[in-house]
Design a protein around this motif. Structure first.
Motif, PDB file in Angstrom:
ATOM      1  N   ILE A   1      73.225  -3.571  16.727  1.00 61.92           N
ATOM      2  CA  ILE A   1      72.798  -4.167  15.465  1.00 61.92           C
ATOM      3  C   ILE A   1      71.462  -3.613  14.992  1.00 61.92           C
ATOM      4  O   ILE A   1      70.898  -4.106  14.019  1.00 61.92           O
ATOM      5  N   GLN A   2      70.962  -2.588  15.670  1.00 57.04           N
ATOM      6  CA  GLN A   2      69.751  -1.941  15.195  1.00 57.04           C
ATOM      7  C   GLN A   2      70.074  -1.035  14.007  1.00 57.04           C
ATOM      8  O   GLN A   2      71.208  -0.588  13.828  1.00 57.04           O
ATOM      9  N   PHE A   3      69.042  -0.760  13.201  1.00 57.64           N
ATOM     10  CA  PHE A   3      69.200   0.233  12.148  1.00 57.64           C
ATOM     11  C   PHE A   3      69.440   1.600  12.772  1.00 57.64           C
ATOM     12  O   PHE A   3      68.986   1.891  13.880  1.00 57.64           O
ATOM     13  N   ASP A   4      70.166   2.440  12.029  1.00 58.95           N
ATOM     14  CA  ASP A   4      70.383   3.806  12.507  1.00 58.95           C
ATOM     15  C   ASP A   4      69.064   4.553  12.611  1.00 58.95           C
ATOM     16  O   ASP A   4      68.851   5.364  13.494  1.00 58.95           O
ATOM     17  N   SER A   5      68.149   4.274  11.669  1.00 66.12           N
ATOM     18  CA  SER A   5      66.829   4.900  11.674  1.00 66.12           C
ATOM     19  C   SER A   5      65.788   3.825  11.424  1.00 66.12           C
ATOM     20  O   SER A   5      65.694   3.291  10.319  1.00 66.12           O
ATOM     21  N   GLU A   6      65.027   3.477  12.451  1.00 68.73           N
ATOM     22  CA  GLU A   6      64.044   2.411  12.316  1.00 68.73           C
ATOM     23  C   GLU A   6      62.982   2.771  11.281  1.00 68.73           C
ATOM     24  O   GLU A   6      62.473   1.910  10.566  1.00 68.73           O
ATOM     25  N   LYS A   7      62.674   4.042  11.160  1.00 65.28           N
ATOM     26  CA  LYS A   7      61.641   4.469  10.216  1.00 65.28           C
ATOM     27  C   LYS A   7      61.998   4.073   8.791  1.00 65.28           C
ATOM     28  O   LYS A   7      61.139   3.771   7.969  1.00 65.28           O
ATOM     29  N   GLY A   8      63.311   4.032   8.488  1.00 66.79           N
ATOM     30  CA  GLY A   8      63.745   3.722   7.134  1.00 66.79           C
ATOM     31  C   GLY A   8      63.475   2.304   6.709  1.00 66.79           C
ATOM     32  O   GLY A   8      63.548   1.983   5.526  1.00 66.79           O
TER      33      GLY A   8
ATOM     34  N   ALA B   1      60.216  -1.704  -3.672  1.00 64.39           N
ATOM     35  CA  ALA B   1      60.956  -1.367  -2.450  1.00 64.39           C
ATOM     36  C   ALA B   1      62.124  -2.319  -2.216  1.00 64.39           C
ATOM     37  O   ALA B   1      63.219  -1.898  -1.828  1.00 64.39           O
ATOM     38  N   LEU B   2      61.895  -3.607  -2.464  1.00 68.77           N
ATOM     39  CA  LEU B   2      62.950  -4.591  -2.234  1.00 68.77           C
ATOM     40  C   LEU B   2      64.099  -4.470  -3.223  1.00 68.77           C
ATOM     41  O   LEU B   2      65.208  -4.938  -2.946  1.00 68.77           O
ATOM     42  N   SER B   3      63.857  -3.847  -4.357  1.00 67.90           N
ATOM     43  CA  SER B   3      64.884  -3.745  -5.390  1.00 67.90           C
ATOM     44  C   SER B   3      65.740  -2.490  -5.266  1.00 67.90           C
ATOM     45  O   SER B   3      66.658  -2.287  -6.060  1.00 67.90           O
ATOM     46  N   GLN B   4      65.443  -1.659  -4.276  1.00 61.31           N
ATOM     47  CA  GLN B   4      66.195  -0.413  -4.120  1.00 61.31           C
ATOM     48  C   GLN B   4      67.361  -0.600  -3.154  1.00 61.31           C
ATOM     49  O   GLN B   4      67.247  -1.304  -2.152  1.00 61.31           O
ATOM     50  N   PHE B   5      68.469   0.050  -3.454  1.00 61.32           N
ATOM     51  CA  PHE B   5      69.601   0.042  -2.526  1.00 61.32           C
ATOM     52  C   PHE B   5      69.302   0.956  -1.342  1.00 61.32           C
ATOM     53  O   PHE B   5      68.532   1.911  -1.454  1.00 61.32           O
ATOM     54  N   GLN B   6      69.933   0.653  -0.217  1.00 57.90           N
ATOM     55  CA  GLN B   6      69.793   1.505   0.965  1.00 57.90           C
ATOM     56  C   GLN B   6      70.537   2.817   0.749  1.00 57.90           C
ATOM     57  O   GLN B   6      71.445   2.910  -0.073  1.00 57.90           O
ATOM     58  N   ASP B   7      70.134   3.844   1.495  1.00 56.74           N
ATOM     59  CA  ASP B   7      70.925   5.071   1.507  1.00 56.74           C
ATOM     60  C   ASP B   7      72.317   4.750   2.063  1.00 56.74           C
ATOM     61  O   ASP B   7      72.462   3.967   3.001  1.00 56.74           O
ATOM     62  N   ASN B   8      73.330   5.350   1.471  1.00 57.87           N
ATOM     63  CA  ASN B   8      74.714   5.128   1.908  1.00 57.87           C
ATOM     64  C   ASN B   8      75.087   3.648   1.890  1.00 57.87           C
ATOM     65  O   ASN B   8      75.747   3.137   2.791  1.00 57.87           O
ATOM     66  N   GLU B   9      74.639   2.951   0.838  1.00 53.93           N
ATOM     67  CA  GLU B   9      74.921   1.519   0.710  1.00 53.93           C
ATOM     68  C   GLU B   9      76.426   1.270   0.643  1.00 53.93           C
ATOM     69  O   GLU B   9      77.177   2.028   0.029  1.00 53.93           O
ATOM     70  N   LEU B  10      76.866   0.218   1.319  1.00 57.86           N
ATOM     71  CA  LEU B  10      78.262  -0.209   1.256  1.00 57.86           C
ATOM     72  C   LEU B  10      78.340  -1.436   0.363  1.00 57.86           C
ATOM     73  O   LEU B  10      77.717  -2.462   0.645  1.00 57.86           O
ATOM     74  N   PHE B  11      79.097  -1.331  -0.721  1.00 58.73           N
ATOM     75  CA  PHE B  11      79.172  -2.417  -1.685  1.00 58.73           C
ATOM     76  C   PHE B  11      80.391  -3.298  -1.425  1.00 58.73           C
ATOM     77  O   PHE B  11      81.292  -2.945  -0.656  1.00 58.73           O
ATOM     78  N   LEU B  12      80.376  -4.452  -2.058  1.00 58.88           N
ATOM     79  CA  LEU B  12      81.396  -5.469  -1.814  1.00 58.88           C
ATOM     80  C   LEU B  12      82.802  -4.887  -1.958  1.00 58.88           C
ATOM     81  O   LEU B  12      83.114  -4.232  -2.951  1.00 58.88           O
TER      82      LEU B  12
ATOM     83  N   PRO C   1      80.209  -6.387  -9.040  1.00 60.48           N
ATOM     84  CA  PRO C   1      80.537  -6.032  -7.644  1.00 60.48           C
ATOM     85  C   PRO C   1      80.140  -4.627  -7.224  1.00 60.48           C
ATOM     86  O   PRO C   1      79.897  -4.394  -6.038  1.00 60.48           O
ATOM     87  N   ASP C   2      80.051  -3.694  -8.184  1.00 58.69           N
ATOM     88  CA  ASP C   2      79.626  -2.344  -7.809  1.00 58.69           C
ATOM     89  C   ASP C   2      78.125  -2.255  -7.564  1.00 58.69           C
ATOM     90  O   ASP C   2      77.604  -1.195  -7.212  1.00 58.69           O
ATOM     91  N   ARG C   3      77.420  -3.392  -7.708  1.00 54.19           N
ATOM     92  CA  ARG C   3      75.983  -3.457  -7.411  1.00 54.19           C
ATOM     93  C   ARG C   3      75.688  -4.540  -6.373  1.00 54.19           C
ATOM     94  O   ARG C   3      74.539  -4.935  -6.206  1.00 54.19           O
ATOM     95  N   ILE C   4      76.716  -5.035  -5.699  1.00 52.59           N
ATOM     96  CA  ILE C   4      76.540  -6.072  -4.679  1.00 52.59           C
ATOM     97  C   ILE C   4      76.764  -5.458  -3.301  1.00 52.59           C
ATOM     98  O   ILE C   4      77.909  -5.175  -2.914  1.00 52.59           O
ATOM     99  N   PRO C   5      75.725  -5.214  -2.522  1.00 49.26           N
ATOM    100  CA  PRO C   5      75.942  -4.722  -1.155  1.00 49.26           C
ATOM    101  C   PRO C   5      76.710  -5.743  -0.316  1.00 49.26           C
ATOM    102  O   PRO C   5      76.640  -6.949  -0.554  1.00 49.26           O
ATOM    103  N   ASN C   6      77.439  -5.233   0.660  1.00 53.32           N
ATOM    104  CA  ASN C   6      78.268  -6.079   1.522  1.00 53.32           C
ATOM    105  C   ASN C   6      77.459  -7.079   2.331  1.00 53.32           C
ATOM    106  O   ASN C   6      77.966  -8.139   2.707  1.00 53.32           O
ATOM    107  N   SER C   7      76.204  -6.735   2.630  1.00 56.63           N
ATOM    108  CA  SER C   7      75.437  -7.568   3.555  1.00 56.63           C
ATOM    109  C   SER C   7      73.968  -7.570   3.178  1.00 56.63           C
ATOM    110  O   SER C   7      73.511  -6.769   2.364  1.00 56.63           O
ATOM    111  N   VAL C   8      73.219  -8.490   3.789  1.00 50.15           N
ATOM    112  CA  VAL C   8      71.763  -8.565   3.602  1.00 50.15           C
ATOM    113  C   VAL C   8      71.130  -7.506   4.498  1.00 50.15           C
ATOM    114  O   VAL C   8      71.060  -7.679   5.707  1.00 50.15           O
ATOM    115  N   ALA C   9      70.678  -6.420   3.889  1.00 48.76           N
ATOM    116  CA  ALA C   9      70.126  -5.333   4.690  1.00 48.76           C
ATOM    117  C   ALA C   9      68.854  -4.761   4.092  1.00 48.76           C
ATOM    118  O   ALA C   9      68.413  -3.687   4.475  1.00 48.76           O
ATOM    119  N   ILE C  10      68.230  -5.499   3.137  1.00 49.08           N
ATOM    120  CA  ILE C  10      66.970  -5.042   2.563  1.00 49.08           C
ATOM    121  C   ILE C  10      66.125  -6.255   2.230  1.00 49.08           C
ATOM    122  O   ILE C  10      66.664  -7.328   1.965  1.00 49.08           O
TER     123      ILE C  10
END
Length: 645
Positions: free
Chosen positions: A168-175, A578-589, A636-645
């Motif tokens: 359950i860790q991030f792939d890259s902690e630096k990100g 920063a909080l308003s940006q999507f993650q890289d390779n974001e997975l949407f609903l 829905p094309d702007r709703i990420p699948n999970s809380v990740a930011i």
């Protein structure tokens, strides 16, 4: 001798590949194979993103394959390996899929079942029952509950990100280094020259434009141009960052001694205030949660102040919501006046600024942090503790808790300080009439997404639960629900969460709550933060002087001095950016690239779910055409699948 073809897929994320030795054993109904090294001569096996195939020859017939065992042993130095899945082609030509989607760390082994989802009652074979039990025993040692702050839901027992289970860790902690991300944001916004200018006030409202990034035709620019207007102030309670506080007023608050005479210039129907209340035209936002909160825990070097306002709003003849009375603290009295639109310009403006600042605090601590981040973490921890990977509910929910525990752990480590707030149910009551309140897009779009999720979860429940009795007798499911209630919600009935679930309908509703909270609700209250909060006077994160106690003395210079200083304004702007940006390779609903489900009926349900979501995207896009203030946070094309930011 029987021969099997083994296909191994390695993840495509950074550092997913391995040079370690990988061994495979097959466990069948008629026996177990020897341990086989998966290795091809003169070939670099298990590279990032690779799909490698191997022939495995066994001495004897194994019968039906029940489990496969993967062992990783050190080659030169330890490196983690992300195994996506293994596909097995049997001597009879059948294909068996074994989803994994896990990291294998150090010298260790994992045992996988085939991808068919199974309830505990479906398992009659001892070795499968044993595998199920051992998986949960292991997970319950890894995923432990811990009290982070008294009164809040319990969280994961980890002091920092690297203490979390690897899966359950991030792939890259630096990100997800918050300080680094905010610093980068300030550099990108060209405001880093102001970031250390604490205790240095701005000269006037226009001075804030020095750190404001102008992008034509955006919501943030509309906010900057119209933030002082009552219409913009009222609109934000419907469709801004915090659209869940406003509720219809059925009775005037006892601690707000407002009269018809005070507000009659705002009432357009020639009725008394009480009559307007009876007709449902009066709304209220009460910030009583902020009453008595200690405000100086985060920065003892700067005096900071809070208010606990009560804001009364009115639905005018144009069906727009506008403020008509503001009291800045909870206890009425001579030093707590009720501010009105008829007051002096800066008296009324400052009262609205105090409300916006209070709204910012409730949004960040309750609406955003508590009711999406921490609640979703509860679901994630309980899921890992009580549902084995073969359980259909695990397969359904795992995409919706992706990185949630990790982002919260990073936040506790770097970002969040103590708050004296506790959750009291905040719901938008009496806001359901679309004709009566036609511009509440958060409600309209949220109901569309809610119904799409509910229809999907109902289909999945129907596939695996033949009756209400099967739901009630699913002990793993009941343990999951109980973990959420007892540990996550601290056994509080006021949380609204049940101790158990006894029907298919209630299970579908529960799963809808989990998925909607982690996806749509978080999107609605998170990704608009830059739009609505980047213009500092519209959402002050702190106030540097106490609320006014009299009318008629406020000047614009005093207002500007109350607002955040230059340094704090820059950090605030970097944060909301920063909080308003999507993650890289974001997975949407609706996106499920990890195929935990392999059964055709579920895949068909997923396809229908995506089709329903696509229809909602089109409906929202059509509604937003030519709007100066489009509402797109629940598309829905702007709703990420999970809380990740």
């Amino acid at each position: 001798m029987p021969s099997y073809t083994v296909t191994v897929a390695t993840g495509s994320q950074w550092f997913a590949g391995t040079d370690d030795y990988i061994y495979l054993s097959l466990v069948g109904s008629a026996g177990c194979s020897e341990k086989h090294l998966l290795d091809k001569p003169f070939y670099n096996d298990f590279e990032r993103g690779a799909v490698d195939s191997y022939n495995v020859i066994v001495d004897d017939e194994l019968g039906d394959i029940q489990l496969i065992r993967i062992e990783k042993r050190k080659y030169w130095f330890h490196d983690d390996w992300y195994l996506k899945y293994i596909t097995l082609k049997t001597p009879c030509g059948d294909y068996i899929e074994f989803p994994c989607y896990r990291w294998i760390s150090g010298e260790s082994e994992i045992v996988l079942r085939d991808g068919r989802a199974k309830l505990a009652c479906d398992d009659q074979i001892h070795i499968l029952k044993q595998h199920r039990r051992k998986e949960l025993e292991t997970r319950q040692k890894q995923y432990r509950w811990m009290e982070w702050t008294p009164g809040f839901p319990l969280s994961i027992d980890a002091k920092c990100h690297k203490d979390l289970p690897r899966d359950i860790q991030f792939d890259s902690e630096k990100g997800v280094d918050f300080v680094l991300n905010y610093s980068k944001a300030m550099e990108n916004l060209f405001i880093n020259r102001f970031m250390h200018m604490f205790q240095s006030s701005w000269s006037d409202f226009a001075d804030f434009e020095k750190i404001f990034v102008r992008i034509s035709n955006t919501i943030s620019e509309q906010v900057m141009n119209h933030w002082q207007e009552d219409l913009m102030f009222g609109y934000q309670f419907l469709n801004g960052c915090n659209p869940v506080l406003i509720q219809r007023c059925t009775k005037l608050p006892a601690n707000l001694p407002v009269t018809t005479e005070m507000v009659e210039c705002s009432l357009e129907r020639q009725l008394t205030l009480e009559q307007e209340v009876e007709l449902g035209n009066i709304f209220v936002v009460d910030f009583k949660l902020l009453d008595g909160i200690d405000v100086n825990k985060t920065d003892p070097c700067t005096l900071q102040f809070l208010a606990a306002p009560i804001c009364l709003l009115y639905k005018n003849l144009a069906n727009k919501i506008v403020p008509i009375a503001i009291q800045l603290n909870q206890v009425p009295g001579d030093e707590n006046p009720i501010f009105l639109p008829s007051d002096a310009k800066y008296d009324w403006l400052l009262a609205k600024i105090w409300v916006r600042s209070s709204d910012f605090h409730i949004h960040q601590t309750i609406t955003h942090l508590l009711r999406t981040h921490l609640v979703s973490e509860v679901f994630g921890i309980a899921m890992y503790r009580q549902l084995p990977a073969v359980h259909p509910i695990f397969k359904l929910l795992v995409a919706h808790v992706r990185f949630t525990i990790a982002i919260n752990t990073k936040a506790r480590e770097q970002l969040i300080c103590e708050y004296g707030l506790f959750d009291k149910a905040i719901k938008a009551r009496g806001m359901d009439n679309t004709e009566d309140i036609p511009y509440y897009f958060y409600r309209d779009d949220g109901l569309l997404v809610w119904e799409a999720i509910r229809a999907f979860t109902a289909e999945v429940v129907d596939i695996y639960y033949g009756s209400d009795q099967v739901v009630e007798e699913d002990q793993e499911l009941q343990d999951f629900v109980r973990d959420v209630y007892v540990y996550g919600m601290r056994g509080k009935k006021a949380s609204g969460f049940p101790k158990s679930i006894k029907t298919k309908e209630k299970l579908s509703e529960y799963l809808t709550v989990v998925i909607f909270t982690a996806s749509a609700q978080h999107a609605a209250v998170n990704f608009g933060q830059y739009d609505w909060c980047s213009w500092i006077p519209n959402a002050p994160p702190t106030m540097r002087a106490p609320p006014p106690t009299v009318k008629g003395v406020v000047t614009i210079e005093q207002i500007v001095d109350m607002l955040p200083d230059r340094g704090r304004s820059c950090w605030h702007l970097g944060a909301v950016w920063a909080l308003s940006q999507f993650q890289d390779n974001e997975l949407f609903l609706g996106m499920y690239p990890e195929e935990h489900f392999i059964e055709t009926p579920v895949k068909e349900a997923m396809a229908r779910f995506r089709k329903n979501l696509d229809t909602i995207v089109s409906v929202i896009a059509e509604r937003n055409k030519n709007k100066k203030l489009p509402y797109y946070y629940l598309s829905p094309d702007r709703i990420p699948n999970s809380v990740a930011i």
